[in-house]
Motif scaffolding. Structure first.
Motif, PDB file in Angstrom:
ATOM      1  N   LEU A  90       1.169  -1.654   0.397  1.00  0.00           N
ATOM      2  CA  LEU A  90       0.109   0.091  -0.577  1.00  0.00           C
ATOM      3  C   LEU A  90       0.067   1.318  -0.071  1.00  0.00           C
ATOM      4  CD1 LEU A  90      -2.553  -0.798   2.734  1.00  0.00           C
ATOM      5  CD2 LEU A  90      -2.967  -1.069   0.062  1.00  0.00           C
ATOM      6  N   GLY A  91       2.194   1.239   0.493  1.00  0.00           N
ATOM      7  CA  GLY A  91       3.161   2.300   0.458  1.00  0.00           C
ATOM      8  C   GLY A  91       3.130   2.358  -0.644  1.00  0.00           C
ATOM      9  N   LEU A  92       4.099   1.613  -1.327  1.00  0.00           N
ATOM     10  CA  LEU A  92       5.035   1.708  -2.527  1.00  0.00           C
ATOM     11  C   LEU A  92       3.929   1.539  -3.958  1.00  0.00           C
ATOM     12  CD1 LEU A  92       7.321  -1.416  -2.826  1.00  0.00           C
ATOM     13  CD2 LEU A  92       7.562   1.454  -2.768  1.00  0.00           C
ATOM     14  N   ALA A  93       2.876   1.822  -3.603  1.00  0.00           N
ATOM     15  CA  ALA A  93       1.471   2.059  -4.064  1.00  0.00           C
ATOM     16  C   ALA A  93       0.887   3.688  -3.786  1.00  0.00           C
ATOM     17  CB  ALA A  93       0.223   0.856  -4.341  1.00  0.00           C
ATOM     18  N   GLY A  94       0.402   4.377  -2.752  1.00  0.00           N
ATOM     19  CA  GLY A  94       0.372   5.733  -2.913  1.00  0.00           C
ATOM     20  C   GLY A  94       1.610   6.113  -3.289  1.00  0.00           C
ATOM     21  N   PHE A  96       3.871   5.780  -5.813  1.00  0.00           N
ATOM     22  CA  PHE A  96       4.133   5.700  -6.999  1.00  0.00           C
ATOM     23  C   PHE A  96       3.267   6.498  -7.540  1.00  0.00           C
ATOM     24  CE2 PHE A  96       7.035   5.075  -9.782  1.00  0.00           C
ATOM     25  CZ  PHE A  96       6.327   4.478 -10.767  1.00  0.00           C
ATOM     26  N   TRP A  97       1.284   5.783  -7.759  1.00  0.00           N
ATOM     27  CA  TRP A  97       0.822   6.160  -8.742  1.00  0.00           C
ATOM     28  C   TRP A  97       0.412   7.953  -8.239  1.00  0.00           C
ATOM     29  CZ3 TRP A  97      -1.336   0.503  -7.598  1.00  0.00           C
ATOM     30  CH2 TRP A  97      -0.307  -0.295  -8.403  1.00  0.00           C
ATOM     31  N   GLY A  98       0.052   8.333  -7.162  1.00  0.00           N
ATOM     32  CA  GLY A  98      -0.279   9.111  -6.701  1.00  0.00           C
ATOM     33  C   GLY A  98      -1.648   9.226  -7.220  1.00  0.00           C
ATOM     34  N   ALA A 155       9.104   5.381  -0.239  1.00  0.00           N
ATOM     35  CA  ALA A 155       8.975   5.715  -0.967  1.00  0.00           C
ATOM     36  C   ALA A 155       9.473   7.074  -2.001  1.00  0.00           C
ATOM     37  CB  ALA A 155       7.918   4.794  -1.841  1.00  0.00           C
ATOM     38  N   LEU A 156       8.412   7.920  -1.298  1.00  0.00           N
ATOM     39  CA  LEU A 156       7.756   9.525  -1.874  1.00  0.00           C
ATOM     40  C   LEU A 156       9.521   9.841  -1.800  1.00  0.00           C
ATOM     41  CD1 LEU A 156       5.066  10.333  -0.289  1.00  0.00           C
ATOM     42  CD2 LEU A 156       4.753  10.475  -2.803  1.00  0.00           C
ATOM     43  N   SER A 157      10.703   9.572  -0.846  1.00  0.00           N
ATOM     44  CA  SER A 157      11.814   9.913  -1.029  1.00  0.00           C
ATOM     45  C   SER A 157      12.589   9.756  -1.673  1.00  0.00           C
ATOM     46  CB  SER A 157      12.327   9.959   0.597  1.00  0.00           C
ATOM     47  OG  SER A 157      13.438  10.251   0.206  1.00  0.00           O
ATOM     48  N   LEU A 158      12.719   8.458  -2.258  1.00  0.00           N
ATOM     49  CA  LEU A 158      13.434   7.757  -2.786  1.00  0.00           C
ATOM     50  C   LEU A 158      12.862   8.005  -4.554  1.00  0.00           C
ATOM     51  CD1 LEU A 158      13.611   4.699  -0.833  1.00  0.00           C
ATOM     52  CD2 LEU A 158      15.070   6.047  -1.838  1.00  0.00           C
ATOM     53  N   ARG A 176       8.108  -2.992 -12.167  1.00  0.00           N
ATOM     54  CA  ARG A 176       9.777  -3.061 -11.918  1.00  0.00           C
ATOM     55  C   ARG A 176      10.426  -2.245 -11.046  1.00  0.00           C
ATOM     56  NH1 ARG A 176      13.792  -6.187 -14.239  1.00  0.00           N
ATOM     57  NH2 ARG A 176      15.519  -4.924 -14.283  1.00  0.00           N
ATOM     58  N   LEU A 177      10.106  -0.425 -11.741  1.00  0.00           N
ATOM     59  CA  LEU A 177       9.757   0.495 -10.595  1.00  0.00           C
ATOM     60  C   LEU A 177      10.022   0.494  -9.261  1.00  0.00           C
ATOM     61  CD1 LEU A 177       8.981   3.534 -12.875  1.00  0.00           C
ATOM     62  CD2 LEU A 177      11.467   2.839 -12.246  1.00  0.00           C
ATOM     63  N   MET A 178       8.563  -0.794  -8.653  1.00  0.00           N
ATOM     64  CA  MET A 178       8.379  -0.448  -7.282  1.00  0.00           C
ATOM     65  C   MET A 178       9.302  -1.483  -7.013  1.00  0.00           C
ATOM     66  SD  MET A 178       4.550   0.741  -6.806  1.00  0.00           S
ATOM     67  CE  MET A 178       4.147  -0.338  -7.651  1.00  0.00           C
ATOM     68  N   PHE A 179       9.389  -2.537  -6.910  1.00  0.00           N
ATOM     69  CA  PHE A 179      10.026  -3.661  -6.649  1.00  0.00           C
ATOM     70  C   PHE A 179      11.732  -4.281  -6.772  1.00  0.00           C
ATOM     71  CE2 PHE A 179       5.843  -4.659  -6.763  1.00  0.00           C
ATOM     72  CZ  PHE A 179       5.424  -4.550  -5.820  1.00  0.00           C
ATOM     73  N   PHE A 180      12.131  -3.329  -7.887  1.00  0.00           N
ATOM     74  CA  PHE A 180      13.780  -3.572  -8.543  1.00  0.00           C
ATOM     75  C   PHE A 180      14.172  -2.445  -8.221  1.00  0.00           C
ATOM     76  CE2 PHE A 180      11.192  -6.911 -10.608  1.00  0.00           C
ATOM     77  CZ  PHE A 180      12.030  -8.149  -9.911  1.00  0.00           C
ATOM     78  N   GLU A 181      13.810  -0.899  -8.683  1.00  0.00           N
ATOM     79  CA  GLU A 181      14.739   0.003  -7.811  1.00  0.00           C
ATOM     80  C   GLU A 181      14.417   0.735  -6.504  1.00  0.00           C
ATOM     81  OE1 GLU A 181      16.797   1.121  -9.938  1.00  0.00           O
ATOM     82  OE2 GLU A 181      16.461  -0.476 -11.439  1.00  0.00           O
ATOM     83  N   ILE A 182      12.920   0.566  -6.069  1.00  0.00           N
ATOM     84  CA  ILE A 182      12.726   1.259  -4.949  1.00  0.00           C
ATOM     85  C   ILE A 182      12.953   0.862  -3.791  1.00  0.00           C
ATOM     86  CG2 ILE A 182      10.975   2.614  -3.749  1.00  0.00           C
ATOM     87  CD1 ILE A 182       9.924   3.745  -5.912  1.00  0.00           C
ATOM     88  N   LEU A 183      12.601   0.062  -3.978  1.00  0.00           N
ATOM     89  CA  LEU A 183      12.261  -1.670  -2.572  1.00  0.00           C
ATOM     90  C   LEU A 183      13.299  -1.902  -2.073  1.00  0.00           C
ATOM     91  CD1 LEU A 183      10.319  -2.859  -0.448  1.00  0.00           C
ATOM     92  CD2 LEU A 183       9.844  -5.087  -2.122  1.00  0.00           C
ATOM     93  N   PRO A 184      15.139  -2.336  -2.917  1.00  0.00           N
ATOM     94  CA  PRO A 184      15.722  -2.606  -2.677  1.00  0.00           C
ATOM     95  C   PRO A 184      16.646  -1.313  -1.957  1.00  0.00           C
ATOM     96  CG  PRO A 184      15.402  -3.101  -5.020  1.00  0.00           C
ATOM     97  CD  PRO A 184      14.269  -2.503  -4.784  1.00  0.00           C
ATOM     98  N   ASN A 185      16.600  -0.201  -2.376  1.00  0.00           N
ATOM     99  CA  ASN A 185      16.792   0.590  -1.137  1.00  0.00           C
ATOM    100  C   ASN A 185      16.511   0.988   0.533  1.00  0.00           C
ATOM    101  OD1 ASN A 185      18.578   2.383  -3.408  1.00  0.00           O
ATOM    102  ND2 ASN A 185      17.135   1.713  -4.352  1.00  0.00           N
ATOM    103  N   MET A 186      15.233   0.196   0.328  1.00  0.00           N
ATOM    104  CA  MET A 186      14.524   0.143   1.673  1.00  0.00           C
ATOM    105  C   MET A 186      14.813  -0.987   2.399  1.00  0.00           C
ATOM    106  SD  MET A 186      10.777   1.740   0.239  1.00  0.00           S
ATOM    107  CE  MET A 186      10.664   1.595   1.294  1.00  0.00           C
TER     108      MET A 186
END
Length: 296
Positions: A90-94, A96-98, A155-158, A176-186
């Motif tokens: 839910l955090g990533l979806a909110g 990223f999609w805005g 996620a908003l910061s990243l 791919r952006l959410m789970f391979f770019e943003i999530l690994p940095n969290m």
């Protein structure tokens, strides 16, 4: 990150204690008696045939503690994983999609944040059929909101970083952006949140079972404390019926907290710098006043 964790005393001690209980929960029940069997004299003190004595019904306290570890630990780990997963999604979806999606998820999250989680869990569990699955569902439903808020903010910061912008320009899909770019940095935040969720799940689960809202016929750490209270263990000074179980709960929480502190030091370089600086200052000038030490 794993190498840095293994180089810290906090994480080594925390992981060792937690691993000991996990091994005990997996292997221990195969080497104990039936925890529900009425074997000895009620409230028999520790020693002799029964290492930790017997309960008010004449059951083996040692067997109940070992078998209870399997149910309580694995339930807490499952609840912690579920609440963390829901919070991440839910955090990533909110973030990223805005737009409308973010506003809807934020509103839904705020509703659960306003309502006190544990009192809500007690009320809901009291009206639902008793059982471990019921408690797990109640704790998952009341425990995900804070995780979602934390992951959304991170996620908003990243999302404003250059590597995410470059991936968007490169045409990468949203998933791919959410789970391979943003999530690994969290990763540090993800692991820290998971450990905190497990601590919450273990404490809340034991608390609900202690109040009699779980399946009192099951052997868990919470029901062990429930029956000890029901048998007036404090009035009869039968300390062995509740202290071993309470000590296990405290040690598991302590191990998870140690791991959490170690992750915080790795994720926040300022904490590590302060730790090293205090150690160096203490060695160089033992006569520093407490005020100076606090300021440092």
């Amino acid at each position: 990150m794993l190498r840095r964790l293994l180089s810290q005393k906090k994480s080594v001690w925390g992981f060792s204690i937690l691993l000991l209980f996990i091994v005990m929960a997996i292997v221990g029940p195969f080497f104990t008696q039936d925890p529900k069997a009425f074997l000895g004299t009620p409230l028999q003190p520790p020693g002799g045939e029964y290492l930790l004595g017997t309960t008010g019904q004449g059951q083996d306290v040692w067997a109940q503690m070992i078998v209870g570890a399997r149910h309580s630990l694995f339930s807490a780990l499952a609840i912690g994983a579920a609440t963390t997963l829901i919070g991440v999604l839910l955090g990533l979806a909110g973030a990223f999609w805005g737009g409308v999606a973010d506003e809807g998820i934020s509103l839904f999250t705020n509703i659960f944040l306003v309502i006190p989680g544990l009192p809500l869990a007690i009320v809901v569990a009291a009206y639902l059929p008793s059982g471990q699955i019921t408690i797990a569902l109640v704790l998952i439903a009341t425990g995900w909101a804070w995780n979602a808020r934390v992951f959304r903010a991170q996620a908003l910061s990243l999302r404003q970083r250059d590597f995410v912008s470059a991936s968007i320009v490169g045409g990468e899909s949203s998933l791919r952006l959410m789970f391979f770019e943003i999530l690994p940095n969290m990763a540090p935040l993800l692991l820290s949140t998971f450990l905190g969720a497990v601590i919450y799940a273990l404490g809340a689960q034991v608390g609900l079972e202690f109040l009699g809202l779980g399946d009192i016929s099951a052997i868990t750490w919470g029901t062990n404390l429930y029956w000890a209270s029901n048998d007036a263990a404090l009035m009869t000074e039968s300390w062995w019926t509740f202290i071993p179980t309470g000590l296990c709960i405290a040690l598991v929480g302590f191990s998870l907290a140690l791991l959490n502190f170690a992750i915080d030091e790795i994720a926040d370089p300022r904490l590590q710098v302060q730790k090293v600086w205090r150690r160096r200052v203490g060695r160089s000038d033992p006569g520093l006043t407490p005020v100076v030490r606090t300021a440092v």
